[in-house]
Design an enzyme around this catalytic site. Structure first.
Site, PDB file in Angstrom:
ATOM      1  CG  ASP A  14      -2.326   0.893   0.998  1.00  0.00           C
ATOM      2  OD1 ASP A  14      -2.269   1.873   0.230  1.00  0.00           O
ATOM      3  OD2 ASP A  14      -3.178   0.886   1.575  1.00  0.00           O
ATOM      4  CG  HIS A  16      -3.648   4.501  -0.366  1.00  0.00           C
ATOM      5  ND1 HIS A  16      -3.431   3.743  -0.445  1.00  0.00           N
ATOM      6  CD2 HIS A  16      -4.419   5.273  -1.141  1.00  0.00           C
ATOM      7  CE1 HIS A  16      -4.193   2.967  -1.703  1.00  0.00           C
ATOM      8  NE2 HIS A  16      -4.987   4.530  -1.682  1.00  0.00           N
TER       9      HIS A  16
END
Length: 137
Positions: A14, A16
């Site tokens: 990930d 983000h």
């Protein structure tokens, strides 16, 4: 009084970063010492940082939906590394698709997480829980 230490980061593949930065600032402003590992963090990196810093809690974020896979076995690895009592929090968009949060929460609690938060949870909620769980007045 010595500040409680938190290791935070975004697990797995990930990338983000925005939520991670928000959490970093919220926890720092609330008086915690925060070790921010950033994005694409492995379980091993969380554990090594927690051992090195003598952390009181590990806060795992995931937004791309694969948190459940990325978090499997995390508590066991913590236990094996001597972190049996460390608080393990997880939050964000941690599963694929729309699933009832109560079921998702139950699965993560069964995996050994101390607290589980759905996407959109305010940092203040986790801060309040940390204060309770770490017995901070």
């Amino acid at each position: 009084m010595e500040k409680k230490k938190l290791v935070i980061g975004v697990i797995g593949a990930d990338v983000h970063a925005v939520g991670n930065k928000i959490l970093y600032h919220a926890f720092t402003d609330a008086g915690f010492e925060v070790i921010n590992l950033g994005v694409m963090v492995s379980q091993e990196e969380y554990i090594e940082a927690a051992i090195e810093s003598a952390a009181d809690a590990i806060i795992v974020s995931s937004l791309y939906g694969h948190g459940e896979l990325d978090c499997r076995g995390f508590r066991d690895r913590c236990n094996e590394a001597g972190l049996k009592d460390i608080l393990l929090y997880v939050g964000g968009n941690i599963v694929v698709g729309k699933q009832p949060f109560e079921e998702v929460e139950q699965r993560f609690l069964e995996m050994g997480f101390s607290r589980v938060y759905p996407a959109g949870t305010s940092p203040e909620t986790a801060i309040e829980d940390l204060r309770k769980d770490l017995r901070i007045e």
